[in-house]
Write a protein that holds these residues in place. Structure first.
Motif, short mmCIF file in Angstrom:
data_model
loop_
_atom_site.label_atom_id
_atom_site.label_comp_id
_atom_site.label_asym_id
_atom_site.label_seq_id
_atom_site.Cartn_x
_atom_site.Cartn_y
_atom_site.Cartn_z
N ASP A 1 -36.39 7.17 1.38
CA ASP A 1 -35.71 7.98 2.40
C ASP A 1 -36.74 8.80 3.19
N GLU A 2 -37.70 9.37 2.46
CA GLU A 2 -38.70 10.20 3.14
C GLU A 2 -39.56 9.38 4.09
N TYR A 3 -39.94 8.19 3.65
CA TYR A 3 -40.74 7.34 4.54
C TYR A 3 -39.93 6.93 5.78
N ARG B 1 -32.58 16.26 -2.73
CA ARG B 1 -33.75 15.45 -3.07
C ARG B 1 -33.51 13.99 -2.70
N TYR B 2 -34.22 13.58 -1.71
CA TYR B 2 -34.07 12.21 -1.25
C TYR B 2 -35.01 11.31 -2.03
N SER B 3 -34.76 10.01 -1.91
CA SER B 3 -35.68 9.08 -2.54
C SER B 3 -36.96 9.02 -1.71
N ALA C 1 -38.05 16.42 14.04
CA ALA C 1 -37.81 14.98 14.19
C ALA C 1 -37.64 14.31 12.83
N HIS C 2 -38.38 14.78 11.83
CA HIS C 2 -38.23 14.24 10.47
C HIS C 2 -36.81 14.52 9.95
N GLU C 3 -36.31 15.72 10.20
CA GLU C 3 -34.95 16.05 9.75
C GLU C 3 -33.91 15.22 10.53
N ILE C 4 -34.14 15.04 11.84
CA ILE C 4 -33.24 14.18 12.63
C ILE C 4 -33.26 12.77 12.03
N GLY C 5 -34.43 12.34 11.58
CA GLY C 5 -34.56 11.02 10.95
C GLY C 5 -33.68 10.91 9.71
N HIS C 6 -33.64 11.96 8.89
CA HIS C 6 -32.76 11.95 7.71
C HIS C 6 -31.29 11.82 8.16
N ALA C 7 -30.91 12.61 9.18
CA ALA C 7 -29.52 12.57 9.65
C ALA C 7 -29.19 11.18 10.21
N SER D 1 -40.05 17.91 -2.97
CA SER D 1 -39.48 16.72 -3.59
C SER D 1 -39.90 15.45 -2.86
N HIS D 2 -40.77 15.61 -1.90
CA HIS D 2 -41.16 14.46 -1.10
C HIS D 2 -42.20 13.61 -1.83
N PRO D 3 -42.49 12.43 -1.29
CA PRO D 3 -43.58 11.64 -1.88
C PRO D 3 -44.89 12.42 -1.69
ZN ZN Z 1 -37.60 14.86 4.18
#
Ligand code: ZN
Length: 250
Positions: free
Chosen positions: A185-187, A180-182, A129-135, A229-231
């Motif tokens: 982006d991760e939140y 590497r997302y910001s 679901a986290h990856e779907i969130g990025h997409a 690379s996440h927070p």
């Molecule tokens: Zn992520």
């Protein structure tokens, strides 16, 4: 961000204007980071190109049990999205590290190591679901827009100078700089992920228990490509736990 009909030159011009307007302000970076210059149809085309390169270069798994599990889970999670820009696709890579990554166009890859590392469906669903969130938030497109610029990416769609799309696709797949997302982006991905896990009826604490295990490994000094690379993991856990009392809406 801009309609496709807006035209490439106009889009480039608009960005130059926006950039110059903002040049003296203190918030240039976050503002520019929010610019996403590839249209959804362009993003889909680039994603399909990258998907073909990854299929040639990486060991994808064709296992009806594993593929069926991730497909069923993915479909269940996708139902919770307010809109679907893409025909989301899920692939499995033979790799023992507990990793997952997303390329443009809603194409998501899960390593075989993630199946072994996650204790149950709720943890796996949390990561997926986290990856779907990025997409959904179009983070991969934003990341490559920032790195290459729209003119170059549009050129990639028509001709592919020096097999560059292969290089970019593998860079993302192997966890290089482009993936590497910001922190923001991760939140955002955690927020969307939490919301769709809840809507799908999976236990919402799966991603938290997964992150707690990651946290232990971080302490052990073991190499952890996923989330490296996440927070800070503890920040993410605290945010996700606060959602239990006030669930986010998307
Ligand atoms: Zn992520």
């Amino acid at each position: 961000m801009f309609p496709r009909e807006f035209g490439l030159l106009n889009r480039v011009f608009a960005v130059l204007v926006l950039a110059s307007v903002c040049a003296g302000c203190a918030y240039v970076e976050p503002f520019v980071q929010e610019l996403n210059l590839i249209s959804v149809p362009e993003e889909k085309e680039i994603g399909t190109k990258f998907e073909a390169e990854i299929a040639k270069e990486m060991p994808l798994v064709d296992d009806s049990v594993l593929n069926g599990r991730i497909q069923t889970m993915g479909e269940r999670l996708l139902k919770g999205l307010p809109r679907r820009d893409f025909d989301y696709r899920f692939h499995i890579v033979q790799d023992k590290t507990p990793n997952a990554f997303t390329i443009p166009g809603g194409i998501i890859y899960v390593h075989t190591g993630l199946f072994d590392f996650t204790a149950d469906d709720s943890e796996l669903a949390g990561v997926l679901a986290h990856e779907i969130g990025h997409a959904y938030e179009r983070h991969p497109a934003k990341a490559i827009s920032r790195a290459y610029g729209v003119a170059y990416l549009s050129q990639l769609l028509f001709k592919d100078p020096e097999g560059k799309s292969k290089k970019i696709a593998l860079e993302i797949a192997k966890g290089g700089i482009l993936s590497r997302y910001s922190r923001q982006d991760e939140y955002e991905a955690d927020k969307v992920g939490y919301a769709i896990v809840k809507k799908a009826g999976y236990p919402t604490r799966g991603l938290v228990s997964f992150l707690r295990k990651i946290r232990k490994l971080e302490g052990s000094g073991a190499p952890m490509p996923f989330l490296s690379s996440h927070p800070p993991t503890l920040d993410r856990i605290a945010r996700l736990e606060s959602f239990e009392n006030s669930p986010p809406t998307i």
